[in-house]
Design an enzyme around this catalytic site. Structure first.
Site, PDB file in Angstrom:
ATOM      1  N   GLU A  29       0.815  -1.214   0.000  1.00 34.98           N
ATOM      2  CA  GLU A  29       0.000   0.000   0.000  1.00 34.98           C
ATOM      3  C   GLU A  29       0.851   1.267   0.000  1.00 34.98           C
ATOM      4  OE1 GLU A  29      -2.616  -3.183   1.946  1.00 34.98           O
ATOM      5  OE2 GLU A  29      -0.532  -2.509   2.179  1.00 34.98           O
ATOM      6  N   PHE A  78     -11.890  -6.575  13.950  1.00 36.94           N
ATOM      7  CA  PHE A  78     -10.785  -7.071  13.127  1.00 36.94           C
ATOM      8  C   PHE A  78     -10.454  -6.075  12.030  1.00 36.94           C
ATOM      9  CE2 PHE A  78      -9.437  -9.577   9.330  1.00 36.94           C
ATOM     10  CZ  PHE A  78      -8.210  -9.988   9.825  1.00 36.94           C
ATOM     11  N   GLN A  79      -9.203  -5.715  11.941  1.00 34.48           N
ATOM     12  CA  GLN A  79      -8.681  -4.752  10.969  1.00 34.48           C
ATOM     13  C   GLN A  79      -9.413  -3.409  11.031  1.00 34.48           C
ATOM     14  OE1 GLN A  79      -8.390  -6.656   7.050  1.00 34.48           O
ATOM     15  NE2 GLN A  79      -6.320  -7.347   7.558  1.00 34.48           N
ATOM     16  N   LYS A 110     -17.582  -0.630   5.194  1.00 34.92           N
ATOM     17  CA  LYS A 110     -17.917  -1.627   4.177  1.00 34.92           C
ATOM     18  C   LYS A 110     -19.405  -1.660   3.847  1.00 34.92           C
ATOM     19  CE  LYS A 110     -17.327  -6.490   2.930  1.00 34.92           C
ATOM     20  NZ  LYS A 110     -16.767  -7.806   3.328  1.00 34.92           N
ATOM     21  N   MET A 120      23.903   9.830   3.793  1.00 32.35           N
ATOM     22  CA  MET A 120      23.780  11.157   4.377  1.00 32.35           C
ATOM     23  C   MET A 120      23.975  11.123   5.888  1.00 32.35           C
ATOM     24  SD  MET A 120      23.574  14.272   3.573  1.00 32.35           S
ATOM     25  CE  MET A 120      22.787  14.579   2.001  1.00 32.35           C
TER      26      MET A 120
END
Length: 555
Positions: free
Chosen positions: A51, A113-114, A163, A468
């Site tokens: 993602e 969940f999630q 959802k 760096m």
């Protein structure tokens, strides 16, 4: 017409002329993906490997095209994996709409969940964000998200959709997008006249250009303005390409890794004209020593930037292109000959340069890329030494050709951004310049480039260290190289070939031109692994907190 929430979302994306979405599916967005499947001939979905890669690709697409980038992720970890990319876009004023799924309304706030509160998490790093709790509000919310992402100072907007909202049915009526009007209501004749008086009374003006010039598509207006004022022009990292680097008035980048001529000009000027720039700490360093003899004229679209880091004596709030047009219309050509001669002397005395000692040099690599592409490529970068060498040694002459994470400094950004830029500009050559540390953070996106047959080129400046950070340890921490030597033993060529890309190992200058020529003629992703010395540092450099005229140069 009666449609599900998922179908309404797709129709709203079509209203906004969205042709590409970067994303990764999951349970909370399965209805959206089902709707996308039915409209795959109208909206192309690019399946990234992660993602975060989707968010960086949407960002790169937006920067390279000027359109809104769109990314899509599921709830929970899918949404949180977008956060770094959203923050990157926010810091650099990139128009993006991030769409996330969430658990059904009845499960919100129950540690389901999630489930995460992604609107709460992203509130500080978005222009605005939404959670849609009524399907009747979905269309108006999506339309508003796209408007907010583009109006005024651009930035990312997040839309979180539970959802069950994507499954519910309601009436959809097509609407035309609201036109994005230029911000001009705060530009007054008094402000324009005050600016003209400043310009006419100045004998040593300096124009300081930021990314706002590129956002406003004001390159041509800026060139006309600079030529009328007869002033040297320096730019920030984000301003690269906003003014042609080949123009005689250009002095290069300003600040920590800027040219000595730019930093001296800022220190000695009597008028600093800041255009679409935000006075970052990497530019001004020691506040009280920055442009100490100058009056400051600040032109910016965002009133929040006025007097935030540096006090301005005068300011004009509004669209940069419109402000420059109005100034150009009234401004008589100036003559600042002694000042221009002084700046020319500095440019000749303190040019960018490096010692050639027979080893493969990163500066040589960037110069060769510029030469062989004739300056016509879109260049993305990772973050660190590779980014600074690219900024210093590739002469950017057009806007939207330098794409890099400036404000957030996101390692792992460049490859995803390179993919997004290539998707948005399939006819153009797109090259990502990387360090070995940054490349390995998101090298998995090579699989995305292979899947979609994107002939991008990745040039790794491989010094085997986190360059760096090691440079700071070398200069300021008595050479205590704590955890910056990578020494992982990874065979990057084998890794690249395992993904299906071509890889070339380069250890000498004589090998680079031949390998890069092969890469230019290839029709698959190519990675050039250029082995450079780990002791190679980026110069010039101003120590943090020092006056910017205190420049460390090599040797």
């Amino acid at each position: 017409m009666q449609l599900t929430g998922a179908e309404i979302l797709i129709e709203c994306l079509k209203e906004q002329d969205v042709d590409t979405i970067f994303g990764y599916p999951g349970g909370a967005v399965i209805n959206i993906y089902d709707a996308l499947y039915k409209h795959q001939d109208e909206i192309r979905h690019i399946l990234t490997s992660h993602e975060q890669g989707a968010s960086h690709a949407a960002d790169g697409y937006a920067r390279a095209t000027g359109k809104v980038g769109v990314c899509l992720a599921t709830s929970g970890p899918g949404a949180t994996n977008l956060v770094t990319g959203i923050a990157t876009a926010y810091m650099d004023s990139v128009p993006m709409v991030a769409i996330t799924g969430n658990v059904p309304l009845a499960l919100l706030g129950k540690d389901s969940f999630q489930e995460v509160d992604i609107t709460g998490i992203t509130m500080p790093i978005t222009k605005h964000n939404f959670i849609v709790k009524n399907v009747k509000d979905l269309a108006s919310t999506v339309r508003r998200a796209f408007y907010i992402a583009q109006e005024g100072r651009p930035g990312p907007v997040l839309v979180d959709i539970p959802k069950d909202i994507t499954a519910q049915i309601t009436e959809y009526i097509k609407e035309e997008p609201i036109a994005i009007e230029k911000v001009t209501e705060y530009i007054t004749e008094e402000d324009i006249n005050n600016a003209l008086e400043l310009l006419q009374n100045s004998q040593q003006p300096l124009i300081y250009v930021g990314g706002g010039v590129i956002c406003a598509d004001a390159n041509g207006d800026l060139v006309a303005f600079a030529e009328k004022v007869k002033a040297p022009v320096c730019c920030t990292l984000m301003g690269l390409g906003g003014f042609p680097a080949t123009h005689e008035l250009f002095t290069g980048m300003i600040g920590m890794h800027g040219t000595k001529s730019s930093n001296l000009a800022a220190t000695k000027c009597d008028l600093l004209i800041a255009i679409g720039a935000r006075f970052s700490d990497r530019v001004i360093s020691k506040v009280e020593a920055f442009a100490p003899n100058a009056q400051v004229l600040h032109i910016d679209i965002d009133p929040a930037e006025i007097n935030k880091n540096i006090r301005s004596h005068y300011h004009i709030i509004g669209d940069v292109k419109e402000v420059l047009k109005r100034l150009n219309k009234k401004l008589a050509p100036q003559e600042n000959q002694p000042w221009m001669e002084q700046v020319k002397t500095w440019k000749e005395k303190y040019p960018l340069g490096y010692k050639k000692d027979g080893r493969l040099k990163p500066q040589y690599v960037i110069e060769k890329i510029y030469e062989m592409t004739k300056g016509e490529a879109i260049i993305t970068t990772e973050v660190g030494q590779n980014q600074m060498w690219t900024a210093q040694y590739y002469k950017f002459t057009k806007s939207r050709t330098f794409i890099s994470s400036g404000g957030l400094g996101t390692m792992g950004y460049g490859l995803g951004a390179c993919i997004g830029a290539k998707i948005g500009n399939p006819e153009k050559l797109v090259i990502n310049v990387a360090g070995d540390g940054s490349f390995q953070m998101n090298s998995i996106e090579l699989a995305t480039a292979i899947k979609y047959n994107l002939p991008i080129i990745v040039v790794i400046l491989n010094n085997g260290v986190l360059g760096m950070v090691r440079q700071w340890q070398d200069l300021f921490y008595d050479k205590r190289y704590a955890e910056t030597d990578l020494d992982r033993g990874t065979d990057l060529i084998k890794l690249v070939e395992a993904y299906g890309a071509k890889g070339y190992q380069i250890t000498e200058e004589s090998q680079f031109e031949e390998a890069f020529h092969k890469a230019l003629e290839s029709n698959v992703p190519v990675v050039l692994n250029c082995i450079i010395d780990k002791t190679e540092n980026v110069y010039p450099m101003v120590p943090a907190g020092a006056p910017i005229e205190n420049v460390i140069t090599e040797g």
